[in-house]
Write a protein that holds these residues in place. Structure first.
Motif, PDB file in Angstrom:
ATOM      1  N   ILE A 234      -1.092  -4.850  -7.966  1.00  0.00           N
ATOM      2  CA  ILE A 234      -0.873  -4.946  -6.773  1.00  0.00           C
ATOM      3  C   ILE A 234      -1.076  -3.615  -5.782  1.00  0.00           C
ATOM      4  O   ILE A 234      -1.044  -2.718  -6.147  1.00  0.00           O
ATOM      5  CB  ILE A 234       0.672  -5.142  -6.602  1.00  0.00           C
ATOM      6  CG1 ILE A 234       1.485  -4.279  -7.139  1.00  0.00           C
ATOM      7  CG2 ILE A 234       1.030  -6.673  -7.254  1.00  0.00           C
ATOM      8  CD1 ILE A 234       3.049  -4.373  -6.975  1.00  0.00           C
ATOM      9  N   CYS A 235      -1.339  -4.178  -4.567  1.00  0.00           N
ATOM     10  CA  CYS A 235      -1.264  -2.934  -3.476  1.00  0.00           C
ATOM     11  C   CYS A 235      -0.062  -2.942  -2.844  1.00  0.00           C
ATOM     12  O   CYS A 235       0.850  -3.506  -3.177  1.00  0.00           O
ATOM     13  CB  CYS A 235      -2.619  -3.418  -2.493  1.00  0.00           C
ATOM     14  SG  CYS A 235      -1.968  -4.599  -1.339  1.00  0.00           S
ATOM     15  N   SER A 236      -0.136  -2.190  -1.742  1.00  0.00           N
ATOM     16  CA  SER A 236       1.133  -1.625  -1.291  1.00  0.00           C
ATOM     17  C   SER A 236       1.960  -2.783  -0.797  1.00  0.00           C
ATOM     18  O   SER A 236       2.895  -3.052  -0.320  1.00  0.00           O
ATOM     19  CB  SER A 236       1.027  -0.372  -0.556  1.00  0.00           C
ATOM     20  OG  SER A 236       0.627  -0.777   0.638  1.00  0.00           O
TER      21      SER A 236
ATOM     22  N   VAL B  63     -10.232  -1.193  -4.385  1.00  0.00           N
ATOM     23  CA  VAL B  63     -10.090  -1.325  -2.756  1.00  0.00           C
ATOM     24  C   VAL B  63      -9.654  -2.701  -2.515  1.00  0.00           C
ATOM     25  O   VAL B  63     -10.168  -3.661  -2.664  1.00  0.00           O
ATOM     26  CB  VAL B  63     -11.348  -1.231  -1.924  1.00  0.00           C
ATOM     27  CG1 VAL B  63     -11.095  -1.263  -0.743  1.00  0.00           C
ATOM     28  CG2 VAL B  63     -12.109   0.164  -2.410  1.00  0.00           C
ATOM     29  N   CYS B  64      -8.640  -2.822  -1.753  1.00  0.00           N
ATOM     30  CA  CYS B  64      -7.725  -4.105  -1.690  1.00  0.00           C
ATOM     31  C   CYS B  64      -8.574  -4.485  -0.644  1.00  0.00           C
ATOM     32  O   CYS B  64      -8.937  -3.920   0.488  1.00  0.00           O
ATOM     33  CB  CYS B  64      -6.364  -3.778  -1.244  1.00  0.00           C
ATOM     34  SG  CYS B  64      -5.739  -5.657  -0.693  1.00  0.00           S
ATOM     35  N   PRO B  65      -9.332  -5.932  -0.643  1.00  0.00           N
ATOM     36  CA  PRO B  65      -9.996  -6.283   0.260  1.00  0.00           C
ATOM     37  C   PRO B  65      -9.231  -6.868   1.396  1.00  0.00           C
ATOM     38  O   PRO B  65      -9.563  -6.921   2.748  1.00  0.00           O
ATOM     39  CB  PRO B  65     -10.767  -7.469  -0.230  1.00  0.00           C
ATOM     40  CG  PRO B  65      -9.608  -7.937  -1.331  1.00  0.00           C
ATOM     41  CD  PRO B  65      -9.075  -6.688  -1.830  1.00  0.00           C
ATOM     42  N   ASN B  66      -7.818  -6.815   1.492  1.00  0.00           N
ATOM     43  CA  ASN B  66      -6.956  -7.292   2.639  1.00  0.00           C
ATOM     44  C   ASN B  66      -6.501  -5.959   3.508  1.00  0.00           C
ATOM     45  O   ASN B  66      -6.262  -5.993   4.713  1.00  0.00           O
ATOM     46  CB  ASN B  66      -5.988  -8.050   2.052  1.00  0.00           C
ATOM     47  CG  ASN B  66      -6.360  -9.335   1.384  1.00  0.00           C
ATOM     48  OD1 ASN B  66      -7.282  -9.924   1.715  1.00  0.00           O
ATOM     49  ND2 ASN B  66      -5.618  -9.527   0.387  1.00  0.00           N
ATOM     50  N   CYS B  67      -6.480  -4.743   2.954  1.00  0.00           N
ATOM     51  CA  CYS B  67      -6.120  -3.548   3.715  1.00  0.00           C
ATOM     52  C   CYS B  67      -6.776  -2.459   3.132  1.00  0.00           C
ATOM     53  O   CYS B  67      -6.294  -1.493   3.987  1.00  0.00           O
ATOM     54  CB  CYS B  67      -4.420  -3.745   3.135  1.00  0.00           C
ATOM     55  SG  CYS B  67      -3.963  -3.048   1.644  1.00  0.00           S
ATOM     56  N   GLY B  68      -7.412  -2.372   2.243  1.00  0.00           N
ATOM     57  CA  GLY B  68      -8.317  -1.047   2.070  1.00  0.00           C
ATOM     58  C   GLY B  68      -7.681  -0.126   1.199  1.00  0.00           C
ATOM     59  O   GLY B  68      -8.035   0.937   0.862  1.00  0.00           O
TER      60      GLY B  68
END
Ligand SMILES: [Zn+2]
Ligand SMILES: [Zn+2]
Length: 93
Positions: free
Chosen positions: A24-26, A43-48
Motif C-alpha cells: 500500500i501507499c500512504s 512509484v504509486c501511479p495515483n500519488c507518486g
C-alpha cells in the motif's frame, strides 16, 4: 482505519488479509508485490509515493472490522507520476 482492499488495483490479483503480497501507499492504494516491483518500480501511479507492505489485521477483529469488499481496478498506463518519480528516491519525491 486502514482499508484492507481485496485485490490489486492493476492486475486484479486477490490480496486477502493473510496475503504476504499486498503493498500500500500512504493513501492505501493497493497493489500486489509483483506489480509494485516490476510494473510500478515502487512509484504509486495515483500519488507518486512509494509502497510498504500492507499489515495483516488479526483474525479475531475481522468480524467487527472486516476488509473492504469493493475492489478498485484501474490498470496502470505510464503516466506523469511514474515518469516524474521513477528515478527519485521515495523519501525525496
Ligand atoms: Zn498486481
Ligand atoms: Zn498512492
Amino acid at each position: 482505519m486502514l482499508a484492507i482492499r481485496p485485490t490489486c488495483e492493476n492486475c486484479d490479483k486477490l490480496l486477502p488479509n493473510t496475503s504476504n503480497e499486498a503493498m500500500i501507499c500512504s493513501y492505501e492504494c493497493t497493489f500486489c508485490k509483483d506489480c509494485v516491483d516490476q510494473v510500478l518500480k515502487n512509484v504509486c501511479p495515483n500519488c507518486g509515493g512509494g509502497f510498504e507492505k500492507s499489515p495483516t489485521r488479526p483474525s479475531g477483529q475481522l468480524l467487527k472490522y472486516p476488509p473492504q469488499k469493493e475492489k478498485v481496478l484501474k490498470p496502470v498506463a505510464i503516466n506523469s507520476f511514474l515518469e516524474k518519480n521513477i528515478n527519485v528516491d521515495l523519501r525525496e519525491r
